[in-house]
Design an enzyme around this catalytic site. Structure first.
Site, PDB file in Angstrom:
ATOM      1  CG  ASP A  36      -1.919  -1.087   1.278  1.00  0.00           C
ATOM      2  OD1 ASP A  36      -2.275  -1.587   0.195  1.00  0.00           O
ATOM      3  OD2 ASP A  36      -2.379  -1.453   2.380  1.00  0.00           O
ATOM      4  CG  ASP A  66      -8.443  -8.848   5.042  1.00  0.00           C
ATOM      5  OD1 ASP A  66      -9.325  -9.548   4.506  1.00  0.00           O
ATOM      6  OD2 ASP A  66      -7.835  -7.940   4.441  1.00  0.00           O
TER       7      ASP A  66
HETATM    8  N1  LIG Z   1     -16.942  -0.330  14.429  1.00  0.00           N
HETATM    9  C1  LIG Z   1     -16.658  -1.585  14.826  1.00  0.00           C
HETATM   10  N2  LIG Z   1     -16.765  -1.924  16.134  1.00  0.00           N
HETATM   11  C2  LIG Z   1     -16.485  -3.177  16.558  1.00  0.00           C
HETATM   12  N3  LIG Z   1     -16.119  -4.171  15.728  1.00  0.00           N
HETATM   13  C3  LIG Z   1     -16.004  -3.903  14.411  1.00  0.00           C
HETATM   14  C4  LIG Z   1     -16.259  -2.598  13.889  1.00  0.00           C
HETATM   15  N4  LIG Z   1     -16.059  -2.643  12.550  1.00  0.00           N
HETATM   16  C5  LIG Z   1     -15.698  -3.911  12.261  1.00  0.00           C
HETATM   17  N5  LIG Z   1     -15.664  -4.676  13.378  1.00  0.00           N
HETATM   18  C6  LIG Z   1     -15.320  -6.111  13.451  1.00  0.00           C
HETATM   19  O1  LIG Z   1     -14.725  -6.506  12.233  1.00  0.00           O
HETATM   20  C7  LIG Z   1     -15.521  -7.489  11.570  1.00  0.00           C
HETATM   21  C8  LIG Z   1     -15.456  -7.249  10.080  1.00  0.00           C
HETATM   22  O2  LIG Z   1     -15.895  -5.947   9.794  1.00  0.00           O
HETATM   23  P1  LIG Z   1     -16.629  -5.559   8.441  1.00  0.00           P
HETATM   24  O3  LIG Z   1     -16.664  -4.081   8.374  1.00  0.00           O
HETATM   25  O4  LIG Z   1     -17.916  -6.291   8.367  1.00  0.00           O
HETATM   26  O5  LIG Z   1     -15.659  -6.201   7.345  1.00  0.00           O
HETATM   27  P2  LIG Z   1     -14.865  -5.538   6.109  1.00  0.00           P
HETATM   28  O6  LIG Z   1     -13.559  -5.096   6.645  1.00  0.00           O
HETATM   29  O7  LIG Z   1     -14.761  -6.666   5.146  1.00  0.00           O
HETATM   30  O8  LIG Z   1     -15.706  -4.442   5.592  1.00  0.00           O
HETATM   31  C9  LIG Z   1     -16.909  -7.352  12.167  1.00  0.00           C
HETATM   32  O9  LIG Z   1     -17.621  -8.580  12.091  1.00  0.00           O
HETATM   33  C10 LIG Z   1     -16.567  -6.999  13.619  1.00  0.00           C
HETATM   34  O10 LIG Z   1     -16.198  -8.158  14.320  1.00  0.00           O
END
Ligand SMILES: Nc1ncnc2c1ncn2[C@@H]1O[C@H](COP(=O)(O)OP(=O)(O)O)[C@@H](O)[C@H]1O
Ligand SMILES: *[C@@H]1O[C@H](CO)[C@@H](O)[C@H](O)[C@H]1NC(C)=O
Length: 309
Positions: free
Chosen positions: A14, A256
């Site tokens: 990155d 990830d």
């Molecule tokens: N604002 C947050 N607060 C707490 N946990 C989070 C938050 N954002 C993400 N997570 C954690 O990270 C995981 C993956 O986040 P997500 O945003 O769904 O995935 P991606 O990175 O693929 O967009 C969630 O299931 C949760 O466990």
């Protein structure tokens, strides 16, 4: 060392510039900060699993260039086996040029480069290790047919497979489902794959049921700060697993972190029920969103409550 978690996937460097605003076409602007980070979904997941103490190996391809050399150094520093990391002169190490403005908007150019040269021969070289592993993890930042071939190799040896269909493609080969023990995606990926808009745990249950029908054993849809929803062939009623409320600083790579943590628990704590593995993975990913960066924000075993292990 026999690796228990094998990740077949991508490595990206990155290149991040922080600017007051995004440049227009043909424009040159000055930024306030520049840094280089290690990324790529496959490598991120592998590094998170390794930091929790999983014995890991990465199967991937980088360029024979300074970014490739640095990436191999990064794996070594995180105790990831590089026995199956190839270096090619035919393409550059995968790179993501990222411009972020101070409001958090971004513009990103990804050149997958060497990632697209990972091939069947590379998988064959790793086949003995793959058949002895506990868990294989694949995504879609390499050629999809190579991910599918890797999943099939693992599945035919009784190795548990986690497939993260990211970035999502709308017409996924149906065999991806039948060779996935765990199919783990986020809201937007679930929507692309099922055409069901996913904005709540209830929606995720509906989309998840459609994914389950396609033949995977267990579906997890992650929901950012809402945690995730799980459902399986043996327990098809969607279950919402919420996470702890935290102040999110940078959620890049949270998915990830979650997948890497899940791979660690499946390989090293196979007696835990899925719900417990997912609760702990939620917690680990929630730690990763509380500091800046991708891999730099991934917690190590020693940083976490010892009750998690
Ligand atoms: N604002 C947050 N607060 C707490 N946990 C989070 C938050 N954002 C993400 N997570 C954690 O990270 C995981 C993956 O986040 P997500 O945003 O769904 O995935 P991606 O990175 O693929 O967009 C969630 O299931 C949760 O466990
Ligand atoms: C889901 O992951 C993709 C990468 O595959 C990302 O571009 C997208 O923003 C994520 N969606 C959500 C809702 O986090």
């Amino acid at each position: 060392m026999t690796p228990k978690v094998i990740v077949v996937g991508s490595c990206m460097t990155d290149l991040v510039s922080v600017t007051p605003r995004l440049p227009k076409a043909g424009e040159t602007i000055h930024g306030s900060k520049f840094f280089i980070g290690f990324g790529g979904k496959g490598a991120n997941q592998c590094i998170q699993a390794a930091r929790l103490g999983a014995k890991t190996a990465m199967v991937c391809k980088v360029g024979k260039d300074s970014f490739g050399n640095d990436y191999i150094g990064n794996f070594a520093k995180n105790l990831v086996s590089t026995d199956f990391v190839g270096q090619t002169t035919e393409a550059a190490t995968g790179a993501a040029s990222i411009t972020v403005n101070t409001e958090g908007q971004n513009a990103i150019v990804i050149v997958a480069g060497a990632n697209l040269l990972l091939d069947s021969e590379d998988l064959k070289r790793a086949s003995a290790a793959i058949s002895k592993a506990k868990v294989m993890v694949c995504q879609l930042e390499i050629r999809p047919e190579i991910s599918l071939e890797a999943l099939k190799m693992a599945h035919s040896s009784g190795v548990k497979t986690i497939f993260n269909p990211a970035p999502a493609i709308p017409h996924l080969d149906p065999e991806f489902f039948t060779h996935s023990d765990i199919f783990c995606c986020n809201e937007s990926e679930a929507e692309i794959l099922t055409a069901v808009p996913v904005n709540s745990p209830e929606d995720a249950g509906i989309a998840g049921a459609l994914l389950l029908e396609k033949g995977c054993k267990l579906v997890i849809i992650t929901l950012g700060g809402e945690g995730c929803v799980i459902l399986s062939q043996s327990d098809p009623t969607p279950r919402h697993i919420p996470t702890n409320k935290v102040k999110a600083v940078d959620s890049t790579g949270a998915g990830d972190s979650f997948v890497g943590a899940l791979a660690f628990y499946m390989a090293h704590y196979p007696h835990l029920c899925v719900e417990d593995m997912v609760k702990r993975s939620n917690y680990i990913a929630s730690v990763s969103v509380q500091t800046a960066g991708t891999q730099t924000s991934y917690p190590r075993r020693a940083d976490l409550p010892q009750g998690m292990f």
